[in-house]
Design a protein around this motif. Sequence first.
Motif, PDB file in Angstrom:
ATOM      1  N   ILE A  70       0.874  -1.031  -0.012  1.00  0.00           N
ATOM      2  CA  ILE A  70       0.065   0.125  -0.080  1.00  0.00           C
ATOM      3  C   ILE A  70       0.819   1.201  -0.178  1.00  0.00           C
ATOM      4  O   ILE A  70       1.597   1.424   0.826  1.00  0.00           O
ATOM      5  CB  ILE A  70      -1.071  -0.054   1.144  1.00  0.00           C
ATOM      6  N   ARG A  71       1.082   1.881  -1.135  1.00  0.00           N
ATOM      7  CA  ARG A  71       1.983   2.662  -1.416  1.00  0.00           C
ATOM      8  C   ARG A  71       1.443   4.325  -0.809  1.00  0.00           C
ATOM      9  O   ARG A  71       2.270   5.054  -0.423  1.00  0.00           O
ATOM     10  CB  ARG A  71       2.551   2.965  -2.854  1.00  0.00           C
ATOM     11  N   ASP A  72       0.345   4.231  -0.818  1.00  0.00           N
ATOM     12  CA  ASP A  72      -0.270   5.634  -0.328  1.00  0.00           C
ATOM     13  C   ASP A  72      -1.821   5.566  -0.046  1.00  0.00           C
ATOM     14  O   ASP A  72      -2.179   4.173  -0.239  1.00  0.00           O
ATOM     15  CB  ASP A  72       0.050   6.600  -1.479  1.00  0.00           C
ATOM     16  N   LEU A  73      -2.232   6.579   0.472  1.00  0.00           N
ATOM     17  CA  LEU A  73      -3.758   6.313   0.796  1.00  0.00           C
ATOM     18  C   LEU A  73      -4.390   7.794   0.590  1.00  0.00           C
ATOM     19  O   LEU A  73      -3.784   8.801   0.498  1.00  0.00           O
ATOM     20  CB  LEU A  73      -4.047   5.867   2.228  1.00  0.00           C
TER      21      LEU A  73
ATOM     22  N   GLU B 192     -20.953  15.569   7.641  1.00  0.00           N
ATOM     23  CA  GLU B 192     -22.347  15.861   7.863  1.00  0.00           C
ATOM     24  C   GLU B 192     -22.887  14.306   8.238  1.00  0.00           C
ATOM     25  O   GLU B 192     -23.729  14.389   9.121  1.00  0.00           O
ATOM     26  CB  GLU B 192     -23.072  16.318   6.569  1.00  0.00           C
ATOM     27  N   ASN B 193     -22.495  13.383   7.502  1.00  0.00           N
ATOM     28  CA  ASN B 193     -23.248  11.986   7.968  1.00  0.00           C
ATOM     29  C   ASN B 193     -22.333  10.927   8.559  1.00  0.00           C
ATOM     30  O   ASN B 193     -22.645  10.100   8.787  1.00  0.00           O
ATOM     31  CB  ASN B 193     -23.364  11.281   6.487  1.00  0.00           C
ATOM     32  N   LYS B 194     -21.051  11.816   9.095  1.00  0.00           N
ATOM     33  CA  LYS B 194     -20.195  11.066  10.074  1.00  0.00           C
ATOM     34  C   LYS B 194     -19.909   9.554   9.528  1.00  0.00           C
ATOM     35  O   LYS B 194     -19.861   8.567  10.302  1.00  0.00           O
ATOM     36  CB  LYS B 194     -21.072  10.818  11.503  1.00  0.00           C
ATOM     37  N   TRP B 195     -19.411   9.802   8.483  1.00  0.00           N
ATOM     38  CA  TRP B 195     -18.456   8.586   7.832  1.00  0.00           C
ATOM     39  C   TRP B 195     -17.230   8.980   7.053  1.00  0.00           C
ATOM     40  O   TRP B 195     -17.122  10.066   6.799  1.00  0.00           O
ATOM     41  CB  TRP B 195     -19.317   7.667   7.121  1.00  0.00           C
ATOM     42  N   VAL B 196     -16.285   8.265   7.117  1.00  0.00           N
ATOM     43  CA  VAL B 196     -15.222   8.540   6.131  1.00  0.00           C
ATOM     44  C   VAL B 196     -14.617   7.369   5.454  1.00  0.00           C
ATOM     45  O   VAL B 196     -14.716   6.120   5.853  1.00  0.00           O
ATOM     46  CB  VAL B 196     -13.699   9.111   6.932  1.00  0.00           C
ATOM     47  N   GLN B 197     -14.136   7.348   4.142  1.00  0.00           N
ATOM     48  CA  GLN B 197     -13.856   6.350   3.245  1.00  0.00           C
ATOM     49  C   GLN B 197     -12.254   6.340   3.181  1.00  0.00           C
ATOM     50  O   GLN B 197     -11.648   7.586   2.966  1.00  0.00           O
ATOM     51  CB  GLN B 197     -14.355   6.125   1.998  1.00  0.00           C
ATOM     52  N   ILE B 198     -11.539   5.515   3.671  1.00  0.00           N
ATOM     53  CA  ILE B 198      -9.912   5.557   3.444  1.00  0.00           C
ATOM     54  C   ILE B 198      -9.799   4.610   1.991  1.00  0.00           C
ATOM     55  O   ILE B 198      -9.775   3.228   2.301  1.00  0.00           O
ATOM     56  CB  ILE B 198      -9.401   4.993   4.613  1.00  0.00           C
ATOM     57  N   GLU B 199      -9.078   5.318   1.202  1.00  0.00           N
ATOM     58  CA  GLU B 199      -8.724   4.350   0.080  1.00  0.00           C
ATOM     59  C   GLU B 199      -7.281   4.134  -0.155  1.00  0.00           C
ATOM     60  O   GLU B 199      -6.511   4.887   0.132  1.00  0.00           O
ATOM     61  CB  GLU B 199      -9.216   5.145  -1.188  1.00  0.00           C
ATOM     62  N   ALA B 200      -7.012   2.784  -0.002  1.00  0.00           N
ATOM     63  CA  ALA B 200      -5.684   2.160   0.182  1.00  0.00           C
ATOM     64  C   ALA B 200      -5.128   1.971  -1.091  1.00  0.00           C
ATOM     65  O   ALA B 200      -5.765   1.097  -1.977  1.00  0.00           O
ATOM     66  CB  ALA B 200      -5.437   0.947   0.988  1.00  0.00           C
TER      67      ALA B 200
ATOM     68  N   GLN C  18     -17.910   6.465  11.122  1.00  0.00           N
ATOM     69  CA  GLN C  18     -17.758   5.145  10.548  1.00  0.00           C
ATOM     70  C   GLN C  18     -16.646   5.294  10.007  1.00  0.00           C
ATOM     71  O   GLN C  18     -16.460   6.560   9.068  1.00  0.00           O
ATOM     72  CB  GLN C  18     -19.028   4.732   9.903  1.00  0.00           C
ATOM     73  N   VAL C  19     -15.776   4.289   9.881  1.00  0.00           N
ATOM     74  CA  VAL C  19     -14.631   4.241   9.039  1.00  0.00           C
ATOM     75  C   VAL C  19     -14.760   3.103   7.766  1.00  0.00           C
ATOM     76  O   VAL C  19     -14.886   1.827   8.643  1.00  0.00           O
ATOM     77  CB  VAL C  19     -13.062   4.121   9.686  1.00  0.00           C
ATOM     78  N   GLU C  20     -14.620   3.273   6.686  1.00  0.00           N
ATOM     79  CA  GLU C  20     -14.600   1.974   5.812  1.00  0.00           C
ATOM     80  C   GLU C  20     -13.446   2.153   4.937  1.00  0.00           C
ATOM     81  O   GLU C  20     -12.954   3.208   4.445  1.00  0.00           O
ATOM     82  CB  GLU C  20     -15.708   2.220   4.809  1.00  0.00           C
ATOM     83  N   LEU C  21     -12.696   0.760   4.747  1.00  0.00           N
ATOM     84  CA  LEU C  21     -11.574   1.002   3.977  1.00  0.00           C
ATOM     85  C   LEU C  21     -11.709   0.180   2.584  1.00  0.00           C
ATOM     86  O   LEU C  21     -12.624  -0.666   2.573  1.00  0.00           O
ATOM     87  CB  LEU C  21     -10.484   0.089   4.719  1.00  0.00           C
ATOM     88  N   VAL C  22     -11.113   0.994   1.606  1.00  0.00           N
ATOM     89  CA  VAL C  22     -11.510   0.339   0.357  1.00  0.00           C
ATOM     90  C   VAL C  22     -10.222   0.203  -0.542  1.00  0.00           C
ATOM     91  O   VAL C  22      -9.173   0.873  -0.228  1.00  0.00           O
ATOM     92  CB  VAL C  22     -12.450   1.096  -0.491  1.00  0.00           C
ATOM     93  N   ALA C  23     -10.061  -0.942  -1.236  1.00  0.00           N
ATOM     94  CA  ALA C  23      -8.923  -1.003  -2.045  1.00  0.00           C
ATOM     95  C   ALA C  23      -8.872  -0.012  -3.349  1.00  0.00           C
ATOM     96  O   ALA C  23      -9.861   0.283  -4.012  1.00  0.00           O
ATOM     97  CB  ALA C  23      -8.824  -2.291  -2.783  1.00  0.00           C
ATOM     98  N   GLY C  24      -7.895   0.563  -3.468  1.00  0.00           N
ATOM     99  CA  GLY C  24      -7.371   1.611  -4.637  1.00  0.00           C
ATOM    100  C   GLY C  24      -6.246   1.207  -5.365  1.00  0.00           C
ATOM    101  O   GLY C  24      -5.456   0.397  -4.963  1.00  0.00           O
ATOM    102  N   VAL C  25      -5.927   1.881  -6.505  1.00  0.00           N
ATOM    103  CA  VAL C  25      -4.795   1.735  -7.222  1.00  0.00           C
ATOM    104  C   VAL C  25      -3.942   2.797  -7.272  1.00  0.00           C
ATOM    105  O   VAL C  25      -4.334   3.961  -7.533  1.00  0.00           O
ATOM    106  CB  VAL C  25      -5.542   1.615  -8.713  1.00  0.00           C
ATOM    107  N   TRP C  26      -2.515   2.467  -7.015  1.00  0.00           N
ATOM    108  CA  TRP C  26      -1.705   3.294  -6.964  1.00  0.00           C
ATOM    109  C   TRP C  26      -1.246   3.874  -7.937  1.00  0.00           C
ATOM    110  O   TRP C  26      -0.816   3.202  -9.048  1.00  0.00           O
ATOM    111  CB  TRP C  26      -0.475   2.817  -6.302  1.00  0.00           C
ATOM    112  N   ARG C  27      -1.017   5.169  -8.327  1.00  0.00           N
ATOM    113  CA  ARG C  27      -0.366   5.928  -9.429  1.00  0.00           C
ATOM    114  C   ARG C  27       0.683   6.698  -9.106  1.00  0.00           C
ATOM    115  O   ARG C  27       0.556   7.466  -8.279  1.00  0.00           O
ATOM    116  CB  ARG C  27      -1.504   6.518 -10.199  1.00  0.00           C
TER     117      ARG C  27
END
Length: 526
Positions: free
Chosen positions: A455-458, A465-473, A500-509
Amino acid sequence: MPQRAAIIDLGSNTTRLVIYEYEPGKWFNLTDEVREVVRLREGMGNTNVLRKAAIDRSLNALRMFRTLCSAVGVDDVTVVTTSAVRDAENRESFLDRAEADTGWRLRILSGEEEGYYGALGAINSTGLREGFVVDMGGGSAQVTEVRDGFPGRCVSLPLGALRLTELFLGTEEVSDEQVAALRDFVREQLSSLDWFRAEPGDDLVIIGGTIRNLTQIDQAKHEYPLDSVHAYRFSARNLHVIGDDLWRIPYKKRHAVPGLRADRADIIHAGALAHSAILDHSGFDFATISRYGLREGVFCERFLADRPRPIIDDLRRFSVISLGRTFAGDEAHSRHVAHLSLRMFDDLHPVHALDANYRELLWAAGMLHDIGTAIGYDYHHHHSSYIVLNHTLPGYTPRELALISLLCRYHRNKGKPKPRRLASLLFPPDKRALRILTGILRLCEYLERGRRRVIRDLRCHPDKENKWVQIEALADSDAKMELWDAGRNVDVLERALKMQVELVAGVWRPENSDPSGEGASESLHA
């Protein structure tokens, strides 16, 4: 290849040997230290003649140091001596005897050189930029002005604790008249130093064995939670109180003062009165105490020999990296955890609104969180916390040291961070910040679980407002294992942010991020 060097400081009251292991300009570590009270100035009075008993004690200590250096294989030895030998009529005879006994030719420092090296050690351990350094030994005190982070003008005064004791307080019971005479003498010596005054932006750093022991007395009195005097803020009010109390206590009872070293009980009251007068004259409300001084200044001149000025440029960054290298951890892993942590801190700033100082402490904890593995993997978070708290990180305050230690301690613990005995060092906002920073560091440690930087970056995408955050790995290959383990540890950050924290897979560029973490660790105040 690491090198080793020994520095010996033969002072008027004590002599010390320190041995450093180091790579020039990169890192260093104190590996041994020996202290011996020699009272070289004892009995000199106004005759300025070194006495036989004092000479014998000092030569014996030097011979023991010579044996130790030979035993551990340290050949690079620098020996300096200060006020007592500098003032002595029979100094050449003493120097010749010392050389005959040890093979070492002692270097006599002038008062100005003594002040310069003491200030150099203080600057390289506190980060002092503007102000003054005071160094009180057994025979003299040096006042050195510091401008733009470098020692300037200096004066050496006959205000050592041992000298003042023999001149004014050499009796079992001390009278008001004796104290008044000592105070008048100190004020007279300081009277011409109109440049030694507190101005806006100036700080005062005090070094030397006398102030260190006075600090230990003050710390014992106020139940200070750390075992180190370094970076302690000693208030002028507290110092005045201690100075006024100690001389009233008879010598035989003075040993019982909590924090007082037994071998300083007979001279500490004179040193306290002198330091009190120095703070009165200068007008500072408090002084920062440094446990490093002359010996470290002499060493830094060697350690930084390739530089125009022997000053560590970014002391805080250097201290962290030097400590990490001392314990030979996985620096690439630590740098990447620090990089990910800073990225998450920055992206979540609209949510947590923590200031840049917390960002820098998060970086330090990211770099040091695993140094405890040098002791053992089991409970390494406890070991890391202990090392940070007890090894000293020059340039950081006790509060900052406590926060870095706590972050190391809780990066592998799901419970709410508890400052416990360190709570008295923290500010009210630190409680919330500690929870958030712990959540960030813990999550980033698991995003680098395989120590392979897949995981090179995120990137973080908060919805306040809706109290959630997405963390893209952002990964360059399969990161299922890291995402699985990190997903089991998002709860600490969720509770801290109340989101709420949700983790999702992303592509490193490559064009959109810094894969090494160097940029994140360099840009600490971004």
